[in-house]
Design a protein around this motif. Structure first.
Motif, PDB file in Angstrom:
ATOM      1  N   MET A   1      18.642  -6.511   7.664  1.00 57.11           N
ATOM      2  CA  MET A   1      18.862  -5.241   6.971  1.00 57.11           C
ATOM      3  C   MET A   1      18.294  -4.065   7.756  1.00 57.11           C
ATOM      4  SD  MET A   1      18.018  -6.508   3.081  1.00 57.11           S
ATOM      5  CE  MET A   1      18.553  -5.038   2.236  1.00 57.11           C
ATOM      6  N   LYS A   2      17.236  -4.314   8.521  1.00 52.28           N
ATOM      7  CA  LYS A   2      16.607  -3.219   9.244  1.00 52.28           C
ATOM      8  C   LYS A   2      17.510  -2.662  10.334  1.00 52.28           C
ATOM      9  CE  LYS A   2      11.878  -4.799   8.375  1.00 52.28           C
ATOM     10  NZ  LYS A   2      10.619  -5.287   8.975  1.00 52.28           N
ATOM     11  N   GLN A   3      18.467  -3.489  10.825  1.00 55.57           N
ATOM     12  CA  GLN A   3      19.352  -2.994  11.873  1.00 55.57           C
ATOM     13  C   GLN A   3      20.243  -1.862  11.361  1.00 55.57           C
ATOM     14  OE1 GLN A   3      19.295  -6.111  10.638  1.00 55.57           O
ATOM     15  NE2 GLN A   3      21.319  -7.080  10.632  1.00 55.57           N
TER      16      GLN A   3
ATOM     17  N   LEU B   1       8.948   7.265   7.143  1.00 53.00           N
ATOM     18  CA  LEU B   1       9.948   6.372   6.552  1.00 53.00           C
ATOM     19  C   LEU B   1       9.902   4.937   7.065  1.00 53.00           C
ATOM     20  CD1 LEU B   1      13.248   8.433   6.099  1.00 53.00           C
ATOM     21  CD2 LEU B   1      11.627   7.664   4.357  1.00 53.00           C
ATOM     22  N   PRO B   2       9.681   4.682   8.370  1.00 50.25           N
ATOM     23  CA  PRO B   2       9.702   3.279   8.814  1.00 50.25           C
ATOM     24  C   PRO B   2       8.783   2.371   8.007  1.00 50.25           C
ATOM     25  CG  PRO B   2       9.750   4.731  10.710  1.00 50.25           C
ATOM     26  CD  PRO B   2       9.516   5.611   9.511  1.00 50.25           C
ATOM     27  N   GLN B   3       7.553   2.798   7.747  1.00 51.73           N
ATOM     28  CA  GLN B   3       6.637   1.964   6.979  1.00 51.73           C
ATOM     29  C   GLN B   3       7.095   1.823   5.529  1.00 51.73           C
ATOM     30  OE1 GLN B   3       2.499   3.106   7.134  1.00 51.73           O
ATOM     31  NE2 GLN B   3       1.904   1.701   5.492  1.00 51.73           N
ATOM     32  N   LEU B   4       7.582   2.913   4.941  1.00 49.60           N
ATOM     33  CA  LEU B   4       8.061   2.863   3.556  1.00 49.60           C
ATOM     34  C   LEU B   4       9.229   1.892   3.423  1.00 49.60           C
ATOM     35  CD1 LEU B   4       7.921   6.676   2.678  1.00 49.60           C
ATOM     36  CD2 LEU B   4       6.496   4.868   1.680  1.00 49.60           C
ATOM     37  N   ILE B   5      10.130   1.908   4.387  1.00 48.77           N
ATOM     38  CA  ILE B   5      11.286   1.007   4.352  1.00 48.77           C
ATOM     39  C   ILE B   5      10.839  -0.437   4.546  1.00 48.77           C
ATOM     40  CG2 ILE B   5      13.400   0.357   5.562  1.00 48.77           C
ATOM     41  CD1 ILE B   5      13.807   3.378   6.110  1.00 48.77           C
ATOM     42  N   ASP B   6       9.919  -0.673   5.480  1.00 45.10           N
ATOM     43  CA  ASP B   6       9.396  -2.024   5.687  1.00 45.10           C
ATOM     44  C   ASP B   6       8.807  -2.585   4.396  1.00 45.10           C
ATOM     45  OD1 ASP B   6      10.116  -2.153   8.317  1.00 45.10           O
ATOM     46  OD2 ASP B   6       8.126  -1.682   9.123  1.00 45.10           O
ATOM     47  N   GLU B   7       8.038  -1.777   3.693  1.00 40.86           N
ATOM     48  CA  GLU B   7       7.421  -2.220   2.436  1.00 40.86           C
ATOM     49  C   GLU B   7       8.479  -2.499   1.383  1.00 40.86           C
ATOM     50  OE1 GLU B   7       4.760   0.964   1.578  1.00 40.86           O
ATOM     51  OE2 GLU B   7       3.278   0.365   3.101  1.00 40.86           O
TER      52      GLU B   7
ATOM     53  N   PRO C   1      10.445  -9.433   1.450  1.00 37.04           N
ATOM     54  CA  PRO C   1      11.187 -10.453   0.684  1.00 37.04           C
ATOM     55  C   PRO C   1      10.522 -10.865  -0.624  1.00 37.04           C
ATOM     56  CG  PRO C   1      10.196 -11.387   2.678  1.00 37.04           C
ATOM     57  CD  PRO C   1      10.068  -9.906   2.787  1.00 37.04           C
ATOM     58  N   GLU C   2       9.199 -10.661  -0.741  1.00 37.57           N
ATOM     59  CA  GLU C   2       8.525 -11.042  -1.980  1.00 37.57           C
ATOM     60  C   GLU C   2       8.718 -10.004  -3.073  1.00 37.57           C
ATOM     61  OE1 GLU C   2       4.465 -11.761  -1.083  1.00 37.57           O
ATOM     62  OE2 GLU C   2       4.857 -13.450   0.253  1.00 37.57           O
TER      63      GLU C   2
END
Length: 330
Positions: free
Chosen positions: A1-3, A24-30, A34-35
C-alpha cells in the motif's frame, strides 16, 4: 500500500506543503499498521488478487459510473474471478463503478450528489483539491476527471482506502489522485497558510462533536481566496435553529448537530468565510441510498418511519442535505 505514495511526494513541491512532507510519512506508517484493523490482511490479499489483472487500462472518469476497461478482453472465467475478488471489499458504499464491464452498484448514487454540486463550483482544471471524508474516492475521481492538478482524499477507513486502490490499479499513475488514511484533524497545517484551491467536506460535519472546529480546520487547508464546498444534513427552517438528536438519528449514533441553513450560514460567516450561499438542498431518497447486491446491509429505507418517509424512525425530520459554497478571504 505504501507504494501508492511513490509519486505523491513529487506533487508536493509548493513550500506550503513542507509540513506535509515532514509529518505525513510517519502518520501514514502508523495508520497502515496491520494490527490496526483485523480485516486488513484479508483486504490486502484481495488487493493482490486484483493486481493479478492488468493495470493502466483505459478509463473514463466523467461518467456516472467511473469506468475502467470498458472494452474488456477478459474471458468469462476471468470475469468471475475478478468479481469474486471485488466482493472481498464489501460493503461498497460510495460509487458506482464499472470495472471490466462488472457494474458495482453501490449503496449510494454518489453521482447524483455530484450532479447537484458540480454546476456551482469554480472550474477545477489545474486546481489542487482536498476531499475530506472521501469514502471510496468516487468524488475524488470525478474531481480528477475535471483536470485537477492534484486531488487528495482523506478518510481513516482502510476499507475505503483499499477500494480506492482497486480503482487506482486499473487507472494507473497518470491521474494525480491520492488517498490518505487519516482524519482532517491529523493533517499538518502549513505555517504559510493552506495549500488547496478547493476543499470539500461532504457528509462529515454532522459527525463532528465540534462543528465550528471542523469548519476552522477546513479553512486552515485553503489558500487565501480558496473555495469551500460543505455538504451536510440540515433541518427545515420551520423546525427551528438547531437539532441535537438523542442517542440516534436515522439509526446513526454519531450525529451531533443539525442546523438550519440560516444557522449554518451564520456558522460559516462567524468563522470568517465570505460569499456564503446555499446552492442546493435536497431530501435524500430511498432511490439514492439503498441496499444493493454490493451493500447487503440495512440502508435508508430501514432508518425511516415506514408510514412517513419525511421522518426518521426516531421521529426527526428525514435527512435533508444542503450544499454550501463560500470563500476564504484573500
Amino acid at each position: 500500500m505504501k507504494q501508492h505514495y511513490d509519486t505523491f511526494w513529487e506533487k508536493l513541491e509548493d513550500e506550503r506543503f513542507n509540513e506535509w512532507k515532514q509529518q505525513l510519512p510517519q502518520l501514514i506508517d502508523e495508520a497502515l499498521h496491520p494490527e490496526g484493523n483485523g480485516n486488513l490482511p484479508r483486504w490486502l490479499e484481495g488487493l493482490e488478487r486484483i493486481r493479478g489483472f492488468a493495470g493502466n487500462t483505459e478509463f473514463d472518469l466523467n461518467r456516472s459510473a467511473i469506468t475502467v476497461a470498458q472494452n474488456s478482453d477478459l474471458t468469462a472465467e476471468q470475469k468471475v474471478e475478478l468479481e469474486d475478488a471485488l466482493r472481498v471489499f464489501h460493503p461498497w458504499r460510495k460509487g458506482p463503478f464499472e470495472i471490466h464491464n462488472i457494474y458495482i452498484d453501490t449503496e449510494w448514487h454518489s453521482d447524483w450528489k455530484w450532479d447537484r454540486v458540480r454546476p456551482h463550483l469554480a472550474n477545477l482544471k489545474g486546481r489542487k483539491v482536498l476531499d475530506i471524508g472521501c469514502g471510496s474516492g468516487y468524488h475524488l475521481w470525478r474531481m480528477a476527471g475535471e483536470g485537477t492538478e492534484l486531488a487528495v482524499g482523506v478518510d481513516p477507513s482502510l476499507l475505503f482506502m483499499n477500494q480506492f486502490l482497486v480503482l487506482k490499479h486499473f487507472i494507473g499513475e497518470t491521474v494525480p489522485a491520492y488517498f490518505l488514511p487519516l482524519t482532517l484533524e491529523q493533517l499538518p497545517v502549513s505555517k504559510k497558510g493552506g495549500a488547496f484551491d478547493t476543499v470539500f467536506s461532504m457528509g462529515v460535519l454532522y459527525h463532528r462533536r465540534s462543528p465550528i472546529d471542523h469548519i476552522y480546520e477546513l479553512k486552515n487547508q485553503l489558500l487565501p481566496g480558496g473555495e469551500l464546498v460543505l455538504e451536510t444534513i440540515v433541518v427545515p427552517e420551520e423546525y427551528g435553529q438547531l437539532l441535537v438528536p438523542g442517542e440516534r438519528y436515522a439509526q446513526m449514533r454519531n450525529v451531533w448537530f443539525l442546523p438550519s441553513v440560516k444557522e449554518l450560514t451564520h456558522w460559516l460567516e462567524r468563522c470568517g468565510f465570505l460569499n456564503v450561499r446555499c446552492v442546493d438542498i435536497d431530501q435524500t431518497s430511498i432511490q439514492e441510498q439503498r441496499t444493493t447486491d454490493w451493500m447487503t446491509w440495512n440502508s435508508l429505507e430501514t432508518f425511516l418511519d415506514p408510514e412517513d418517509h419525511n421522518k426518521t424512525i426516531e421521529g426527526y425530520p428525514a435527512p435533508l442535505r444542503a450544499v454550501m459554497v463560500c470563500n476564504k478571504p484573500q
